[in-house]
Design a protein around this motif. Structure first.
Motif, short mmCIF file in Angstrom:
data_model
loop_
_atom_site.label_atom_id
_atom_site.label_comp_id
_atom_site.label_asym_id
_atom_site.label_seq_id
_atom_site.Cartn_x
_atom_site.Cartn_y
_atom_site.Cartn_z
N LEU A 227 0.81 -1.22 0.00
CA LEU A 227 0.00 0.00 0.00
C LEU A 227 0.85 1.27 0.00
O LEU A 227 0.31 2.36 -0.22
CB LEU A 227 -0.94 0.00 1.19
CG LEU A 227 -2.10 -1.01 1.11
CD1 LEU A 227 -2.87 -1.05 2.41
CD2 LEU A 227 -3.02 -0.69 -0.06
N GLN A 228 2.15 1.16 0.23
CA GLN A 228 3.00 2.34 0.11
C GLN A 228 3.10 2.81 -1.33
O GLN A 228 3.58 3.93 -1.59
CB GLN A 228 4.40 2.04 0.65
CG GLN A 228 4.44 1.84 2.16
CD GLN A 228 5.84 1.60 2.68
OE1 GLN A 228 6.75 1.20 1.93
NE2 GLN A 228 6.05 1.85 3.95
N ASN A 229 2.63 2.01 -2.27
CA ASN A 229 2.63 2.40 -3.68
C ASN A 229 1.47 3.32 -4.04
O ASN A 229 1.35 3.72 -5.20
CB ASN A 229 2.58 1.15 -4.56
CG ASN A 229 3.83 0.31 -4.47
OD1 ASN A 229 4.92 0.77 -4.79
ND2 ASN A 229 3.69 -0.92 -4.01
N VAL A 230 0.63 3.66 -3.06
CA VAL A 230 -0.53 4.52 -3.30
C VAL A 230 -0.39 5.79 -2.46
O VAL A 230 -0.12 5.72 -1.26
CB VAL A 230 -1.84 3.79 -2.95
CG1 VAL A 230 -3.04 4.71 -3.19
CG2 VAL A 230 -1.96 2.51 -3.77
N SER A 231 -0.59 6.93 -3.08
CA SER A 231 -0.46 8.20 -2.37
C SER A 231 -1.53 8.34 -1.29
O SER A 231 -2.65 7.83 -1.41
CB SER A 231 -0.60 9.37 -3.36
OG SER A 231 -1.92 9.43 -3.88
#
Length: 850
Positions: A227-231
């Motif tokens: 989920l760190q791939n989503v702002s």
């Protein structure tokens, strides 16, 4: 050799008049005129380019074993066997049959045989994507004419042909069958956001998708990591016991769904990635479509989409080992039992130590799926999940001694005795989905789920001058009281939802109407026991300057259920999606929703009931400024119950209003993403009434989150994939009713965060199958609690991965926190505390596939 440009006329010739038109299969149509052309080489239309038969002949062959069956099912099997993305209109193949296909063929040869007598053609959009179109048949004034070989090299000039109107193809709605082994990060359609398969570019809402290939390249071990791939998403710390969902989106609490079903506390082995096809993040209230549990989440939802069976038998068995005694065997088996009965089973077991003393985690999950399908109109999917987690409960470290104070706690310290018993969190669930297409207009979908879960959280908690928040010592400079405590809860959940969808065109509009209803009921019973000792100061104390825990953990109470909760939500909704003149995409919906909460505490005598019915709107639109850039704006409202609070008077649900606007872009099918600005206003938040002698709650607090977000994916060539995101978030109190000053920031929410990741797949023959990637995650400091007394430092963390894979095996290595950055993260244990980051961690995985 001549060159075709789509359906335009043949260029630069003196023997074909400009009034003639090429059909989709390259044949020329005239007015009872036979045109003789010397064909030196067969050509296939390729979006304005040409692919020769020599190129086809050199294409890689595949072994095909496709039984005679419906054309729809045969094409699904073909796409899987060929590792191609197949785009088609489902209505075109409905009811058609395909002959058996056997042998080693190129994809082009296989498609030609499958589509024989179907009235369909194929067209390669690129080397990995093929689309189907209907053959063009024009009768009447003209007739279909096939080119033939002339007896002489000269070509006869035809007589003039009367002018005819240009040929226009019928608009098609395209769906995709995507190979799971695709390496593309880009996902252009979403089902979660609207419950209809819709291009993300046409949805007036922030929707980001974390694809399977992205998770594989990064070697993600947990859902939180992915989920760190989503702002704008602040992930929960994996050390935290799975007794509550802690993910934050746009400054507010979110909720995690599994295949569209609310997980509520999200218990069990919730971090496993073995059964994940993709993760879809929907930002904002999402009130119309997702209102289970206590009602619509304020910040957004994370919908984890499971892997499903398919027609090609395949499997993978693997093992991952790593730092801190990390061991994780996993397996995934897909086996079609018959042409109409498909089965898939996967599972994962994790046994791991930690960078924190005493903490050792064991977790596992098993996920069976059975799919019954007629391969045409109807599919019934049955899914199950058995999930277990156990670990000594980690409560974090106080702010004083870590990010503040005149002494320092060892960052590896575990608060409590070394023989602390394990806490556990378990869940079992079964759910089913029935999809049926009535005709070319109407289809429906019915889903139901039953789950049972329980968790038991045992802790020897710190107790300070600020109570259980414990960021400040009870006795300065470094002494805290100790309290044995236990939280136990057991839940039964039953959910239903049904949708009917109609797709139709009216004039210059393409329309999709969704009618739906849902119902969810959660019964939850449990207890919270604490041992404050005879003097009300706990069982003893500890000096964290030189910590010794001489007091063992003992059960703090009788363990009798004293909290009884019944949550019910139900509602009906209607949604209209309409595309006007291929440029404007309208999305409007309305929900009549009810939230009912019944909370009883048999010890305190609290008995609170909430029962609210409210109309919740959602409206937005996307306008295509160009074919590649669109402007969007949207407004929505939400309603959410507030359990575990003792209200003065009748309880009320918290309300939210969400407004956002921005740009969506998909440039040259290489650079895609979104830029958005938003505002979320939350009202009727339960806060303590300081004027009440019992310090009960009132629904009066107000909060606001404003921000800017950017998400981008750039894949200029197949070998290169680059991801980037950035979020600026200001989440604050807009009044002082919560006991903190107006303007205070919400705890756990950093103002700035971002992620960059780049991956390269080697194309050279000697390095085929090798890929390398590296990235960094950055985050500014965040206040630990709403009182804003303490703040964590900003930090960055680099990671890198290298993978070698073939069709038969994979070997990968990844390094987390490559530069050994030391930092503390906000932990949110009793609304405070911090947790230390792990040092450099190396993981190696290998698997065998078939």
């Amino acid at each position: 050799m001549q060159k075709y440009n789509g359906l335009n006329r043949l260029q630069n010739t003196d023997y074909i008049t400009e009034h003639q038109t090429a059909s989709a299969n390259g044949n020329w149509i005239g007015n009872k005129i036979r045109v003789e052309v010397w064909v030196l080489m067969t050509t296939t239309i390729m979006g304005g380019g040409v692919m020769t038969e020599q190129a086809f002949a050199s294409a890689k062959t595949h072994q095909y074993h496709i039984a005679a069956q419906s054309l729809n099912n045969a094409l699904i099997r073909f796409a899987a066997d060929s590792a191609l993305e197949l785009l088609l209109n489902a209505d075109m193949v409905r009811g058609l049959k395909a002959r058996a296909l056997e042998g080693e063929l190129t994809p082009e040869q296989a498609l030609t045989q499958l589509l024989q007598d179907s009235g369909l053609n194929y067209r390669f959009v690129n080397e990995r994507t093929v689309t189907l179109t209907p053959k063009l048949e024009i009768q009447g004034a003209g007739e279909k004419i096939k080119p033939s070989l002339p007896e002489k090299s000269a070509v006869a000039r035809p007589n003039p042909i009367p002018k005819q109107p240009p040929l226009t193809l019928q608009t098609m709605t395209v769906t995709a069958v995507v190979d799971e082994n695709s390496t593309s990060y880009q996902v252009r359609n979403s089902l979660s956001a609207t419950k209809t398969d819709t291009p993300i570019k046409e949805i007036p809402q922030s929707v980001q998708v974390v694809s399977g290939p992205l998770m594989a390249d990064q070697q993600n071990i947990t859902v939180s990591e992915s989920l760190q791939n989503v702002s704008g998403v602040i992930t929960r710390n994996i050390l935290y016991a799975p007794v509550i969902e802690g993910t934050i989106i746009r400054g507010f609490a979110s909720e995690q769904l599994l295949d569209g079903f609310t997980q509520y506390y999200n218990p069990g082995d919730r971090e496993s990635t073995v059964n994940i096809n993709r993760v879809e993040v929907l930002k904002g209230s999402n009130a119309v479509l997702y209102s289970g549990g206590s009602g619509s989440p304020v910040g957004g939802v994370v919908n984890v989409v499971s892997k499903l069976p398919h027609h090609k038998a395949s499997g993978e068995i693997g093992m991952r080992i790593g730092s801190y005694d990390f061991y994780q065997p996993y397996a995934d088996f897909n086996q079609p039992l018959t042409n109409n009965l498909l089965f898939r089973l996967n599972g994962e077991f994790t046994d791991s130590g930690s960078h924190v003393d005493v903490v050792e985690t064991r977790r596992y999950n098993i996920n069976p799926t059975l799919m019954l399908t007629d391969n045409d109109r109807t599919t019934l999917t049955l899914q199950g999940k058995v999930s277990r987690w156990q670990q000594p409960d980690y409560q974090g470290l106080p702010a004083t001694g870590t990010v503040a104070g005149k002494f320092r706690v060892d960052r590896k310290s575990f608060i409590g005795p070394t023989d602390m018993p394990n806490s556990f969190s378990n869940t079992d669930a079964v759910w089913g989905t029935l999809d049926h297409s009535l005709n070319g207009v109407w289809s429906f979908n019915v889903k139901a789920r039953y789950s049972e879960s329980e968790f038991d959280q045992k802790v020897q908690s710190l107790f300070g001058a600020d109570g259980f928040q414990a960021d400040q010592p009870a006795i300065s400079p470094s002494t805290w009281a100790l309290v044995n405590a236990e939280l136990f809860q057991h839940q039964h959940e039953l959910s239903f939802m049904g949708n009917a969808v109609a797709k139709f065109n009216v004039g210059h509009t393409k329309n999709t109407v969704l009618f739906g209803a849902d119902h969810s009921e959660l019964n939850d019973k449990g207890f919270i026991d604490g041992d404050l000792g005879p003097a009300g100061f706990g069982i003893g104390s500890v000096n964290l300057g030189s910590p010794i825990f001489p007091f063992g953990y003992s059960k703090p109470g009788l363990g009798i259920n004293n909290q009884l909760i019944n949550n019910k939500t139900y509602g009906g909704y209607v949604q209209l999606q309409s595309t006007v003149y291929e440029r404007f995409h309208l999305l409007s919906s309305l929900r009549l929703g009810n939230v009912s909460l019944d909370f009883k505490n048999t010890v305190s005598g609290v008995n609170e009931q909430t029962d609210e019915l409210k109309l919740l709107p959602r409206i937005g639109g996307v306008f295509d400024l160009t074919d590649e850039i669109s402007l969007f704006a949207a407004y929505s409202e939400g309603m959410r119950g507030q359990p575990f609070l003792n209200f003065v008077g009748a309880p009320r649900a918290a309300l939210s209003k969400h407004l956002e606007t921005g740009l969506k872009f998909d440039i040259a099918q290489q650079l895609s993403g979104q830029l958005a600005i938003y505002q979320i206003d939350r009202s009727n938040v339960g806060v303590t009434d300081t004027s009440d002698a019992q310090l009960r709650s009132i629904a009066a607090g107000q909060q606001r989150s404003q921000g800017l977000e950017l998400d981008m994916l750039w894949q200029p060539i197949d070998a290169v994939s680059i991801l980037g995101n950035y979020a600026h978030t200001q989440a604050k109190f807009t009044d002082s009713r919560a006991g903190v000053p107006d303007g205070n920031s919400l705890g756990q929410v950093p103002e700035n965060s971002g992620r960059v990741w780049a991956n390269y797949r080697f194309q050279q023959t000697e390095l085929k199958g090798v890929s390398m990637g590296a990235g960094v995650y950055l985050q500014s400091g965040a206040f630990l609690a709403n009182n804003n007394h303490f703040k964590s430092d900003g930090y960055h963390s680099f990671d890198a991965a290298i993978t070698y894979e073939t069709r038969r095996f994979q070997l990968a290595t990844t390094v987390k926190n490559l530069t050994d950055s030391e930092f503390f993260q906000a932990y949110d244990y009793f609304d405070g505390r911090v947790a230390p980051a792990a040092g450099p961690s190396v993981y190696v995985s290998g698997s065998i596939r078939y």
